[in-house]
Design a protein around this motif. Structure first.
Motif, short mmCIF file in Angstrom:
data_model
loop_
_atom_site.label_atom_id
_atom_site.label_comp_id
_atom_site.label_asym_id
_atom_site.label_seq_id
_atom_site.Cartn_x
_atom_site.Cartn_y
_atom_site.Cartn_z
N ASP A 395 0.81 -1.22 0.00
CA ASP A 395 0.00 0.00 0.00
C ASP A 395 0.85 1.28 0.00
O ASP A 395 0.34 2.37 0.21
CB ASP A 395 -0.95 0.02 1.20
CG ASP A 395 -0.22 -0.11 2.55
OD1 ASP A 395 1.02 -0.01 2.57
OD2 ASP A 395 -0.90 -0.32 3.57
N GLY A 396 2.14 1.14 -0.22
CA GLY A 396 3.01 2.32 -0.24
C GLY A 396 3.45 2.79 1.13
O GLY A 396 3.99 3.89 1.28
N GLY A 397 3.25 1.95 2.15
CA GLY A 397 3.56 2.35 3.51
C GLY A 397 5.05 2.43 3.81
O GLY A 397 5.87 1.76 3.17
N PHE A 398 5.40 3.23 4.80
CA PHE A 398 6.81 3.38 5.21
C PHE A 398 6.87 3.99 6.60
O PHE A 398 5.89 4.55 7.12
CB PHE A 398 7.57 4.27 4.23
CG PHE A 398 7.04 5.68 4.12
CD1 PHE A 398 7.45 6.68 5.00
CD2 PHE A 398 6.12 6.03 3.13
CE1 PHE A 398 6.96 7.98 4.92
CE2 PHE A 398 5.62 7.33 3.03
CZ PHE A 398 6.05 8.30 3.92
N VAL A 399 8.04 3.88 7.22
CA VAL A 399 8.38 4.60 8.45
C VAL A 399 9.50 5.57 8.13
O VAL A 399 10.45 5.22 7.43
CB VAL A 399 8.81 3.64 9.58
CG1 VAL A 399 9.39 4.41 10.76
CG2 VAL A 399 7.63 2.80 10.05
N ARG A 400 9.39 6.79 8.65
CA ARG A 400 10.40 7.82 8.39
C ARG A 400 10.86 8.43 9.71
O ARG A 400 10.05 8.78 10.56
CB ARG A 400 9.81 8.92 7.50
CG ARG A 400 10.79 10.02 7.12
CD ARG A 400 10.08 11.11 6.34
NE ARG A 400 9.11 11.81 7.16
CZ ARG A 400 8.02 12.42 6.67
NH1 ARG A 400 7.74 12.38 5.38
NH2 ARG A 400 7.18 13.04 7.48
N VAL A 401 12.17 8.54 9.85
CA VAL A 401 12.77 9.15 11.05
C VAL A 401 13.48 10.43 10.64
O VAL A 401 14.23 10.46 9.66
CB VAL A 401 13.77 8.18 11.72
CG1 VAL A 401 14.43 8.86 12.91
CG2 VAL A 401 13.05 6.91 12.18
N THR A 402 13.25 11.48 11.42
CA THR A 402 13.92 12.77 11.20
C THR A 402 14.76 13.10 12.43
O THR A 402 14.25 13.03 13.56
CB THR A 402 12.88 13.89 10.98
OG1 THR A 402 12.06 13.56 9.86
CG2 THR A 402 13.57 15.22 10.72
N ALA A 403 16.03 13.43 12.24
CA ALA A 403 16.93 13.70 13.37
C ALA A 403 17.85 14.86 13.05
O ALA A 403 18.05 15.23 11.88
CB ALA A 403 17.75 12.45 13.70
N ARG A 404 18.40 15.45 14.10
CA ARG A 404 19.41 16.48 13.91
C ARG A 404 20.65 15.88 13.27
O ARG A 404 21.05 14.75 13.60
CB ARG A 404 19.79 17.12 15.25
CG ARG A 404 18.68 17.91 15.94
CD ARG A 404 19.18 18.54 17.23
NE ARG A 404 20.25 19.49 16.96
CZ ARG A 404 20.09 20.81 16.89
NH1 ARG A 404 18.89 21.33 17.10
NH2 ARG A 404 21.10 21.60 16.65
N ALA A 405 21.29 16.62 12.39
CA ALA A 405 22.49 16.12 11.73
C ALA A 405 23.70 16.13 12.67
O ALA A 405 24.59 15.29 12.55
CB ALA A 405 22.79 16.96 10.48
N ASP A 406 23.73 17.06 13.63
CA ASP A 406 24.93 17.20 14.47
C ASP A 406 25.01 16.16 15.57
O ASP A 406 26.04 15.51 15.75
CB ASP A 406 25.02 18.62 15.04
CG ASP A 406 23.77 19.05 15.78
OD1 ASP A 406 22.82 18.25 15.88
OD2 ASP A 406 23.73 20.21 16.26
N ASN A 407 23.94 15.96 16.32
CA ASN A 407 24.01 15.04 17.46
C ASN A 407 23.05 13.85 17.34
O ASN A 407 22.92 13.06 18.26
CB ASN A 407 23.74 15.78 18.77
CG ASN A 407 22.37 16.43 18.81
OD1 ASN A 407 21.53 16.21 17.93
ND2 ASN A 407 22.14 17.25 19.82
N HIS A 408 22.36 13.76 16.21
CA HIS A 408 21.46 12.64 15.89
C HIS A 408 20.23 12.55 16.81
O HIS A 408 19.57 11.51 16.86
CB HIS A 408 22.21 11.31 15.92
CG HIS A 408 23.24 11.19 14.85
ND1 HIS A 408 24.10 10.10 14.75
CD2 HIS A 408 23.57 12.01 13.82
CE1 HIS A 408 24.90 10.27 13.72
NE2 HIS A 408 24.60 11.42 13.13
N LEU A 409 19.90 13.63 17.53
CA LEU A 409 18.68 13.64 18.35
C LEU A 409 17.46 13.48 17.45
O LEU A 409 17.29 14.21 16.47
CB LEU A 409 18.57 14.95 19.13
CG LEU A 409 17.31 15.11 19.99
CD1 LEU A 409 17.33 14.13 21.16
CD2 LEU A 409 17.17 16.55 20.49
N VAL A 410 16.61 12.53 17.79
CA VAL A 410 15.42 12.28 16.97
C VAL A 410 14.40 13.39 17.22
O VAL A 410 14.03 13.67 18.37
CB VAL A 410 14.81 10.91 17.31
CG1 VAL A 410 13.53 10.68 16.51
CG2 VAL A 410 15.82 9.80 17.02
N LEU A 411 13.96 14.00 16.14
CA LEU A 411 13.01 15.12 16.21
C LEU A 411 11.60 14.71 15.83
O LEU A 411 10.62 15.33 16.27
CB LEU A 411 13.47 16.25 15.28
CG LEU A 411 14.86 16.82 15.54
CD1 LEU A 411 15.22 17.82 14.45
CD2 LEU A 411 14.92 17.46 16.91
#
Length: 468
Positions: A395-411
């Motif tokens: 069905d076109g599903g996915f999981v996406r993670v967004t994080a800071r580039a400097d310290n990898h904190l998940v936003l």
């Protein structure tokens, strides 16, 4: 008139109010709860729970239809399934009754006094509850948990075939043709459920896209499902009015600057959102400040009037049951003298469409708008073994993670796909605990489960996904 003096008065028995009252009772506070309807509020009685029950039933019916004739997965049915909508509604109502009764039991266990009736305030700490024996209540602390009501359109007053989500969840028979005005999460959830039950559903949306609170990547699989099912979607289109004719309801609509057109249907479902329930119970007598249409509060849910608190839909977005419950619990603990504040990192939201959408935290676009340098990782359900075994990978599903580039904190963590709603707790937990990409990537997830998509997405953001 009976008179009641209480330490804490909670107005509204929805997910914010009843949780607040139970927690206050647990903490030894003399607590009174007033509810004009059934315990559970909009969410339990005419919203979240009944709608999810109907969505589940619609999905099961739709699945059975795929097995008729040649069959599917090696399972074949000789005849098409039949739907008894009244029986489905009775099943749904049984769930609601059971949960509402459970809330009553929990309130009794916490020694909360429950008064049935409509509370009308004469000042900030005094209200009268109408009934066979009117009750006047004086409280030291007042918690306003009055919730919200379905928003109406002036051009489409409710009645004579024009219904809100409340009536849509209590129909005794299906319409053959349904027009849903509003393609937000309420309209899409219910409209898709009706489409699965065999109703010809058309959507009318005033904006230029459906589900405008979600980014286009998350919405695309839902759009694909609607196209595949033949559900028409009219964007940039306003509903002008409705008239009843011999062949049904004639809904007049206008797309952009084009000439008005007519959509013929059996019923019109107006699902253009909800507004805070601020009318008809004396809010104007309480001298609290407002924030637009909402009651203004601080980080502890205090209003501008001393010892008057407000929670849930009454205080603004997100208008979600789990936000209201969390606020209610915090307020009870603050009244009891504990140091608390309502300051979540993120409140996850789920749209129970086909497929489901989960949103927690910042999207990539929102992070960039704040000037944050980010990395993202995305993993498709199509590459997950468990998803494929449950037919959830196409069905076109996915999981996406967004994080800071400097310290990898998940936003932010977002997903779209079948069964994605069950990942929402893990998403919110990761954000609340301040997880970094390495935390997600190196937590061993059970195989085979859909939850494995999360560490894979985190590995993708780190530049070394394994299974794509």
């Amino acid at each position: 008139m009976e008179k009641v003096n209480t330490k804490v008065l909670v107005v509204g028995g929805g997910p914010g109010g009843y949780v607040c009252a139970i927690r206050a009772g647990q903490l030894g506070l003399d607590t009174t709860l007033v509810e004009s309807g059934r315990l559970g509020g909009t969410c339990l009685i005419r919203g979240c729970i009944p709608s999810k029950a109907m969505i589940h039933a619609a999905s099961k019916f739709d699945d059975l239809r795929h097995h008729v004739g040649a069959g599917h997965l090696g399972i074949a049915l000789d005849a098409a399934p039949r739907l008894d909508l009244a029986a489905t509604v009775r099943w749904k109502d049984g769930i609601v009754d059971r949960l509402s009764s459970g809330i009553a039991g929990l309130l009794k266990k916490a020694r909360v006094r429950v008064i049935q009736g409509h509370a009308s305030f004469s000042d900030a700490k005094t209200c009268t509850v109408a009934g066979d024996t009117p009750v006047e209540i004086h409280a030291e602390h007042v918690v306003l948990a009055n919730g919200s009501v379905a928003a109406a359109l002036p051009s489409l007053p409710f009645g004579d075939g024009v219904i809100s989500s409340t009536e849509a969840l209590a129909l005794s028979e299906l319409p053959k043709r349904l027009v849903v005005v509003g393609a937000g999460y309420i309209g899409l959830e219910l409209g898709i459920a009706f489409a699965k039950l065999g109703v010809a559903v058309t959507f009318v949306e005033a904006l230029d896209r459906i589900l405008p609170i979600y980014d286009s990547a998350l919405v695309r699989p839902v759009e694909q499902w609607l196209r595949k099912r033949g559900s028409a979607v009219h964007l940039n289109t306003r509903a002008l009015g409705v008239a009843r004719r011999a062949d049904g309801l004639h809904l007049s609509v206008q797309t952009g600057d084009a000439a008005p057109a007519t959509l013929v249907c059996d019923q019109v479902l107006v699902a253009v959102g909800r507004r805070p329930n601020t009318r008809g119970w004396g809010l104007e007598n309480m001298a609290v400040d407002m924030n637009g249409p909402f009651v203004k509060i601080d980080a502890q849910c205090r209003t501008s009037m001393r010892n008057v608190w407000a929670i849930g839909d009454l205080v603004g977005e997100p208008m979600l049951a789990h936000k209201a419950s969390a606020q209610g619990e915090r307020v009870a603990e603050i009244i009891a003298g504990k140091r608390r504040a309502f300051d979540p990192v993120a409140i996850a939201a789920v749209c129970f469409t086909e497929p489901e959408i989960v949103a927690a935290g910042l999207t990539p676009e929102q992070a960039k708008a704040q000037g944050i340098d980010i990395v993202t990782g995305q993993f498709p359900f199509a590459a997950n073994g468990r998803a494929l075994t449950m037919e959830a990978g196409s069905d076109g599903g996915f999981v996406r993670v967004t994080a800071r580039a400097d310290n990898h904190l998940v936003l932010g963590i977002h997903a779209v796909g079948a069964h994605a709603s069950e990942l929402s707790g893990e998403f919110a937990h990761a954000l609340e605990m301040g997880a970094v990409l390495e935390d997600l990537a190196h937590t061993i997830h059970v195989h085979p489960t859909i939850s494995e998509t999360l560490p894979e997405a985190a590995l993708g953001a780190l530049g070394h996904a394994i299974h794509v």
